[in-house]
Write a protein that holds these residues in place. Structure first.
Motif, short mmCIF file in Angstrom:
data_model
loop_
_atom_site.label_atom_id
_atom_site.label_comp_id
_atom_site.label_asym_id
_atom_site.label_seq_id
_atom_site.Cartn_x
_atom_site.Cartn_y
_atom_site.Cartn_z
N MET A 1 0.82 -1.22 0.00
CA MET A 1 0.00 0.00 0.00
C MET A 1 0.85 1.26 0.00
SD MET A 1 -3.37 -0.78 2.34
CE MET A 1 -4.16 0.76 1.85
N PHE A 2 1.95 1.27 0.77
CA PHE A 2 2.76 2.50 0.81
C PHE A 2 3.59 2.67 -0.45
CE2 PHE A 2 5.72 -0.22 3.47
CZ PHE A 2 6.81 -0.23 2.59
N LYS A 3 3.62 1.64 -1.31
CA LYS A 3 4.34 1.74 -2.57
C LYS A 3 3.48 2.33 -3.69
CE LYS A 3 7.28 -2.24 -1.45
NZ LYS A 3 7.70 -3.60 -1.83
N VAL A 4 2.18 2.46 -3.43
CA VAL A 4 1.25 2.99 -4.42
C VAL A 4 0.88 4.42 -4.03
CG1 VAL A 4 -0.98 2.67 -5.57
CG2 VAL A 4 0.35 0.67 -4.82
N PRO A 5 1.20 5.42 -4.84
CA PRO A 5 0.99 6.82 -4.44
C PRO A 5 -0.42 7.13 -3.94
CG PRO A 5 2.28 6.72 -6.45
CD PRO A 5 1.84 5.31 -6.17
N TRP A 6 -1.45 6.62 -4.63
CA TRP A 6 -2.81 6.99 -4.24
C TRP A 6 -3.36 6.17 -3.07
CZ3 TRP A 6 -6.69 3.26 -5.08
CH2 TRP A 6 -6.34 2.20 -5.92
N LEU A 7 -2.59 5.17 -2.60
CA LEU A 7 -2.98 4.40 -1.42
C LEU A 7 -2.15 4.75 -0.19
CD1 LEU A 7 -3.54 0.80 -2.87
CD2 LEU A 7 -5.28 2.43 -2.12
N ALA A 8 -1.04 5.45 -0.40
CA ALA A 8 -0.11 5.72 0.69
C ALA A 8 -0.76 6.51 1.82
CB ALA A 8 1.11 6.47 0.16
N ALA A 9 -1.56 7.51 1.49
CA ALA A 9 -2.20 8.33 2.52
C ALA A 9 -3.18 7.51 3.34
CB ALA A 9 -2.91 9.52 1.87
N THR A 10 -3.90 6.61 2.67
CA THR A 10 -4.85 5.75 3.38
C THR A 10 -4.13 4.82 4.33
OG1 THR A 10 -6.42 5.82 1.54
CG2 THR A 10 -6.65 4.00 3.11
N TRP A 11 -3.05 4.19 3.86
CA TRP A 11 -2.28 3.29 4.72
C TRP A 11 -1.69 4.04 5.90
CZ3 TRP A 11 3.06 2.91 5.88
CH2 TRP A 11 3.43 1.73 6.54
N LYS A 12 -1.22 5.24 5.66
CA LYS A 12 -0.66 6.05 6.75
C LYS A 12 -1.71 6.30 7.83
CE LYS A 12 1.31 10.65 7.69
NZ LYS A 12 0.29 11.02 8.70
N ARG A 13 -2.92 6.67 7.41
CA ARG A 13 -3.97 7.00 8.37
C ARG A 13 -4.49 5.76 9.10
NH1 ARG A 13 -7.06 6.50 11.63
NH2 ARG A 13 -8.99 7.61 12.07
N ILE A 14 -4.72 4.68 8.36
CA ILE A 14 -5.42 3.56 9.00
C ILE A 14 -4.50 2.66 9.83
CG2 ILE A 14 -7.27 3.51 7.29
CD1 ILE A 14 -5.90 1.19 5.92
N HIS A 15 -3.15 2.73 9.61
CA HIS A 15 -2.35 1.85 10.47
C HIS A 15 -0.95 2.36 10.78
CE1 HIS A 15 -3.14 -1.67 12.68
NE2 HIS A 15 -2.03 -2.31 12.32
N TYR A 16 -0.28 2.99 9.84
CA TYR A 16 1.08 3.46 10.12
C TYR A 16 1.08 4.45 11.30
CZ TYR A 16 5.53 5.93 9.52
OH TYR A 16 6.76 6.51 9.74
N ASP A 17 0.20 5.41 11.27
CA ASP A 17 0.15 6.40 12.35
C ASP A 17 -0.17 5.74 13.69
OD1 ASP A 17 0.80 8.42 10.65
OD2 ASP A 17 -1.22 9.26 10.49
N HIS A 18 -1.02 4.72 13.65
CA HIS A 18 -1.39 4.01 14.88
C HIS A 18 -0.19 3.26 15.46
CE1 HIS A 18 -3.71 1.96 17.85
NE2 HIS A 18 -3.67 0.78 17.25
#
Length: 237
Positions: A68-85
C-alpha cells in the motif's frame, strides 16, 4: 482511568456515534422490509462467526502489508489507517478506524452477504450486525490502548497480547478480542517466546530506505520516518 471514564469517552467518539446511528437506521430498514426468520438468523450467525477471521486477514495482509505504501494513491490511506497508529500507539486521535475505510468494508463483508442470503432485510440485518461487532472490537481496542488496567485476568491477558503486537513484534498477535486464528495460523506468541524485539515494530517496515524509494508517506509526515520508541523520540524532539 476508571472503567466509567473509559465508557464515557468511548460513547462520545464520533465514529462510535456514527456506527450506532447507522445500526438504528439498519434496524429501521429491517422493520420496514424484514427478511424471513431463517435467513436473518443465518446472516447474523455468519457475520458473528466470520468477523474474527475477516479482521485477522485484513489486519495481517492489508494493514501490515508493504504494497500500500508503494502505491501513491494508497499511501495516505495506509498512513492513516495503520502506520500512524503503530508509530505511536498512544496517539489516541487515530485509535479508531477511519470511517471512509471501515464503512465500505462493512458494506462489503456484512451487508452484501446479508443481501445474498435474505435480500434487503438480510442486508440490513448483516450491516447492523457488522456495525455492532465493530463497536465491540473498538471498545476492547480502547481498553488495550487507554490507561485502564483490567481487573479480569482474561482481559488483562488480551491487553498484554495486543501490547506485544505494538511494542515488541508486529508480526503476530493480529487478533483484538479473539486470538483463535492467530493460534491456528501460528502467529500467536508471548514475549518470552520471541525474546528479540522487532526492528520495525513502530514503522511496519516503512524504513528510511523504503521512504527514499517510496516517499509518499514520509511527505505526508513532513519527512518523518518512525524509528525507536515514541517516548525516546519525544525526548529527542
Amino acid at each position: 482511568m476508571t472503567l466509567r471514564e473509559l465508557v464515557v469517552a468511548y460513547f462520545q467518539h464520533y465514529a462510535i456515534l456514527c456506527y450506532l446511528a447507522l445500526t438504528a437506521l439498519s434496524i429501521g430498514v429491517f422493520v420496514m422490509q424484514p427478511a424471513p426468520v431463517l435467513p436473518t438468523i443465518a446472516t447474523i450467525a455468519l457475520i458473528v462467526l466470520a468477523y474474527p477471521l475477516i479482521w485477522y486477514c485484513l489486519h495481517r495482509w492489508v494493514l501490515h502489508c508493504h504494497w500500500m505504501f508503494k502505491v501513491p494513491w494508497l499511501a495516505a490511506t495506509w498512513k492513516r489507517i495503520h502506520y500512524d497508529h503503530h508509530q505511536d500507539p498512544n496517539h489516541l486521535e487515530v485509535l479508531f478506524g477511519a470511517l471512509y475505510t471501515t464503512l465500505p468494508t462493512l458494506l462489503l463483508v456484512s451487508a452484501l452477504p446479508g443481501y445474498l442470503i435474505g435480500g434487503v432485510g438480510g442486508a440490513a440485518a448483516g450491516f447492523a450486525t457488522g456495525l455492532l461487532a465493530t463497536c465491540f472490537y473498538e471498545f476492547f481496542h480502547c481498553i488495550q490502548h487507554l490507561s485502564y488496567k483490567p481487573r479480569a485476568g482474561w482481559l488483562a491477558r488480551m491487553k498484554v497480547r495486543h501490547m506485544e503486537h505494538h511494542f515488541h513484534d508486529e508480526d503476530g498477535n493480529f487478533g483484538i478480542t479473539n486470538f483463535a486464528w492467530d493460534r491456528l495460523f501460528g502467529t500467536l506468541y508471548t514475549r518470552r517466546e520471541r525474546p528479540l524485539k522487532s526492528a520495525t515494530v513502530f514503522n511496519l517496515g516503512y524504513t528510511r530506505t523504503m521512504a527514499a524509494r517510496y516517499p509518499w508517506v514520509a511527505r505526508r509526515s513532513n519527512g518523518f520516518v518512525a524509528e525507536g520508541h515514541p517516548r525516546q523520540r519525544q525526548r529527542r524532539g
